[in-house]
Design a protein around this motif. Structure first.
Motif: not given
Lengths: 114, 115
Positions: A3, A93, A96, A101, A103, B35, B44, B58
């Motif tokens: 996170k 960032a 993850s 990936k 985040i 994304y 995201e 995802e």
């Protein structure tokens, strides 16, 4: 799960002054990396700087430096000698769930005033 | 050539239309990404392709269909979208498909509006 937390929705700074944008992270990985990206209003995400968890020195790239405090799990971005063109959204960032990936934190909008 | 290009820059489509977004990189990167970024939110991840194979989805709705015809090209096919799918769609690529330092290079994005 990893996170990223950015607690400053907006910051402003006078031109030529330095500014620090905060980023804290939470990860259970032993080896990890932290990235900072800049997003101007045009939309493109511009890579600024990277810090690896095992890097002994704080990363620097021109006017950007990363204040990495591993024990506090913080990776703050320092911009020295701010310029009007630095006005943008800034995202911290990390990866993850594997190394593909990325985040992002919620971002900090920086406004540089003349 | 150290850039990722995306076309079109802007796209307006109706809910019954079919359209495609295109992304291209000539850096020899082995991984490519889509994304989605809603207004005032961070990007995201939607999809990841590694060596031209889909490696991460995802849980994206099937009205978004990615395609990687070759190592330089990534498409996102859109069909029967909803107004809430309006967003900035960003493409990215990276040299590696693994490793802690795996910097992703982003394109300028496509601003999509669904009416």
């Amino acid at each position: 799960a990893q996170k990223i937390t950015q607690t400053q929705p907006g910051m402003f700074v006078q031109e030529k002054e330095a500014v620090t944008l905060d980023c804290t992270y939470d990860t259970s990985d032993q080896s990890y990396g932290l990235f900072w990206y800049k997003q101007p209003s045009s939309g493109e995400m511009i890579f600024l700087i990277y810090q690896g968890s095992y890097d002994e020195q704080n990363a620097t790239e021109g006017r950007y430096s990363l204040n990495f405090q591993k024990a506090r799990k913080s990776a703050n971005l320092v911009i020295s000698a701010s310029q009007l063109g630095d006005s943008a959204m800034y995202f911290c960032a990390t990866f993850s769930g594997g190394y593909n990936k990325l985040i992002f934190g919620a971002g900090t909008r920086l406004a540089v005033h003349p | 050539d150290t850039e990722v290009t995306q076309t079109p820059k802007h796209l307006v489509m109706g809910m019954t239309n079919k359209k495609s977004l295109k992304c291209e990189q000539h850096m020899g990167h082995r991984a490519m990404y889509w994304y989605k970024q809603k207004a005032k939110k961070p990007p995201e991840l939607m999809f990841v392709y590694s060596y031209e194979k889909l490696s991460i989805n995802e849980s994206v709705p099937s009205r978004f269909s990615p395609e990687c015809p070759n190592s330089s090209l990534l498409n996102l096919h859109l069909h029967a979208l909803q107004p809430e799918d309006s967003a900035l769609y960003l493409c990215a690529s990276s040299q590696k498909t693994s490793g802690v330092y795996n910097e992703q290079f982003f394109g300028p994005g496509t601003r999509l509006t669904v009416l």
